[in-house]
Design an enzyme around this catalytic site. Structure first.
Site, PDB file in Angstrom:
ATOM      1  N   SER A  69      17.548  60.382  30.287  1.00 40.38           N
ATOM      2  CA  SER A  69      17.838  61.220  30.223  1.00 40.38           C
ATOM      3  C   SER A  69      18.921  61.371  31.230  1.00 40.38           C
ATOM      4  O   SER A  69      19.634  62.806  31.651  1.00 40.38           O
ATOM      5  CB  SER A  69      18.287  62.410  28.614  1.00 40.38           C
ATOM      6  OG  SER A  69      19.356  62.674  28.492  1.00 40.38           O
ATOM      7  N   SER A  70      18.907  60.566  32.390  1.00 40.89           N
ATOM      8  CA  SER A  70      20.146  61.247  33.266  1.00 40.89           C
ATOM      9  C   SER A  70      20.777  61.823  33.445  1.00 40.89           C
ATOM     10  O   SER A  70      20.912  62.571  34.174  1.00 40.89           O
ATOM     11  CB  SER A  70      19.628  60.030  34.486  1.00 40.89           C
ATOM     12  OG  SER A  70      20.034  58.905  33.635  1.00 40.89           O
ATOM     13  N   SER A  71      21.757  61.184  32.139  1.00 41.77           N
ATOM     14  CA  SER A  71      23.051  61.997  32.043  1.00 41.77           C
ATOM     15  C   SER A  71      23.243  63.241  31.380  1.00 41.77           C
ATOM     16  O   SER A  71      24.061  63.750  32.542  1.00 41.77           O
ATOM     17  CB  SER A  71      23.837  61.173  31.108  1.00 41.77           C
ATOM     18  OG  SER A  71      22.834  61.257  30.329  1.00 41.77           O
ATOM     19  N   SER A  91      26.557  60.012  45.504  1.00 41.43           N
ATOM     20  CA  SER A  91      24.898  59.554  45.141  1.00 41.43           C
ATOM     21  C   SER A  91      24.109  58.752  45.872  1.00 41.43           C
ATOM     22  O   SER A  91      24.495  58.110  46.285  1.00 41.43           O
ATOM     23  CB  SER A  91      24.912  59.192  43.758  1.00 41.43           C
ATOM     24  OG  SER A  91      23.273  58.776  43.832  1.00 41.43           O
ATOM     25  N   ASP A 148      20.115  65.784  24.266  1.00 38.67           N
ATOM     26  CA  ASP A 148      19.595  65.611  25.488  1.00 38.67           C
ATOM     27  C   ASP A 148      19.666  66.947  26.217  1.00 38.67           C
ATOM     28  O   ASP A 148      18.750  67.205  26.745  1.00 38.67           O
ATOM     29  CB  ASP A 148      19.862  64.732  26.073  1.00 38.67           C
ATOM     30  CG  ASP A 148      19.570  63.282  24.973  1.00 38.67           C
ATOM     31  OD1 ASP A 148      18.648  62.732  25.057  1.00 38.67           O
ATOM     32  OD2 ASP A 148      20.527  61.886  25.970  1.00 38.67           O
TER      33      ASP A 148
END
Ligand code: GLA
Length: 411
Positions: A148-150, A91, A194
């Site tokens: 909602s990055s996940s 990342s 999401d």
């Protein structure tokens, strides 16, 4: 050389602070990939959006309707296939690398960001497909902000694997792969909103998703008339996940308390308001408050839908403000910083509505405003800064068309 396949995520909206132009951000991401994993071969770049939810707060895990919109901020994935079966994940925002072999994927979570993509890869690798991969994740979506990055990472990973391994998945299968990873592997008690919001996005539209049966449709919202701003308090609560799980548990206890008076009900959303009025007194006060939020929010969300379809955005905005008051007073998921943003936005003419978005406990408020009313956002920012001694991050967001491949780079 970077060969664009489709218009990359734009930063439509003007006046947007701190966001790199998309094409440039994409090039930088591919260069970061090469620094991390070395040059050579074909590097494919993908984008997967985040989302804001405009109405239907804390309803998805109660079987109610929600109205999210995918946003033009999200996750970049740069992906290269390997000749062996090793997977290497990195990342741009964290040091280190996470590795495993497709023949022996991680059996349990490691408690770090890589659990999200690992869960998706583990789930899709059983389809017997492909070779190993190197993937660099990055992008312009704040983590832990309620955007909602996940789901953006999980649906984006499913999309990229689908393309690279040629799995022939449809949008629903990608959404399901993301859900399975979050629930089954990472172990989050999340509702379905999401990944659906990310995976089934259409620009210029909200997604109307009925979480009882996962039926959905797109409802138009004209960006030429109304604009969506997201105001980030920059408050991040370490214990937010635990507090979210506690709300899920409380809602489920409230349902258990009421269902004997509503034998047909399969989820809290099904319980009629009249049942709550008649028997709510049997519930412990906290559970009664949670159920009251849920059942009124269901009604408000249907009213908001009607308002949107009738082109009555002021009425839609009023429902957002009512939603926020209920989240603050009954569901107890707001914080003073969010209340300040919502109250000062509501005081501005041209602002249609505002409320916290996502789980709450910090994170972001979503503000719906008339086109032309954008200067109001500066005053909201100033008032927040005067009260809390620091600036919130307030930006106009455009809608998005969902996960897509952006470019291939040969080096
Ligand atoms: C979080 C969850 C969603 C939803 C919202 C509250 O963002 O991930 O599934 O429950 O909270 O509406």
């Amino acid at each position: 050389m970077l060969e664009a396949m489709e218009g990359p995520a734009s930063t439509r909206g003007g006046g947007v602070a701190g966001v790199a132009p998309a094409a440039q951000a994409l090039e930088e991401h591919v260069r970061s990939f090469e620094r991390a994993f070395g040059r050579g071969g074909s590097v494919r770049a993908f984008f997967s959006p985040g989302r804001v939810n405009l109405m239907g707060a804390h309803l998805d895990y109660n079987g109610g309707p929600v109205m999210p919109m995918a946003i033009d901020r999200g996750t970049f994935l740069a992906v290269r296939e390997r000749s062996d079966d090793q997977v290497r994940l990195r990342s741009t925002s964290e040091e280190g690398e996470f590795r495993f072999h497709l023949a022996s994927p991680p059996a349990s979570r490691a408690g770090r960001w890589s659990d999200y993509p690992s869960g998706v890869i583990r789930g899709l690798a059983v389809r017997g497909a492909g070779r190993g991969l190197e993937i660099l994740f990055g992008g312009n979506l704040p983590v832990g902000a309620g955007l909602s990055s996940s789901a953006s990472i999980c649906v984006g990973t499913a999309f990229a694997l689908d393309r690279v391994w040629d799995l022939g998945l449809g949008p629903h299968e990608r959404v399901q792969a993301a859900l399975d990873a979050e629930r089954g592997f990472v172990g989050v008690l999340c509702g379905i909103m999401d990944p659906y919001a990310v995976g089934l996005a259409r620009p210029g539209h909200l997604l109307w998703l009925d979480c009882k049966d996962a039926s959905w449709e797109h409802l138009p919202i004209d960006p030429g008339v109304a604009r969506v701003a997201v105001a980030d308090t920059l408050v991040r609560r370490e214990l937010a996940q635990g507090a979210f799980n506690q709300r899920v548990e409380e809602a489920s206890l409230a349902f258990r308390g009421l269902r004997r008076h509503a034998p047909e009900a399969t989820c809290l959303r099904d319980v009629g308001l009249e049942v709550l009025e008649r028997h709510g007194g049997d519930l412990e006060p906290t559970l009664r408050a949670r159920a009251t939020h849920v059942l009124h929010e269901v009604r408000r969300t249907f009213q908001a839908r009607e308002a949107l379809l009738a082109g009555d955005l002021p009425s839609f905005g009023r429902r957002m403000l009512e939603s926020h008051a209920s989240l603050r007073d009954l569901y107890d998921v707001s914080v003073p910083e969010l209340d300040c943003l919502v109250e000062s936005a509501a005081a501005e003419s041209g602002v249609l509505g505002a409320r916290l978005t996502g789980a709450g406990f910090g994170g972001c408020a979503v503000i719906l405003l008339e086109r032309g009313a954008e200067p109001a956002l500066d005053r909201v920012r100033e008032r927040f800064a005067r009260r809390f001694g620091r600036e919130p991050r307030i930006e106009l967001f455009g809608g998005d068309s969902g996960p897509r491949e952006l470019a291939t780079s040969e080096s």
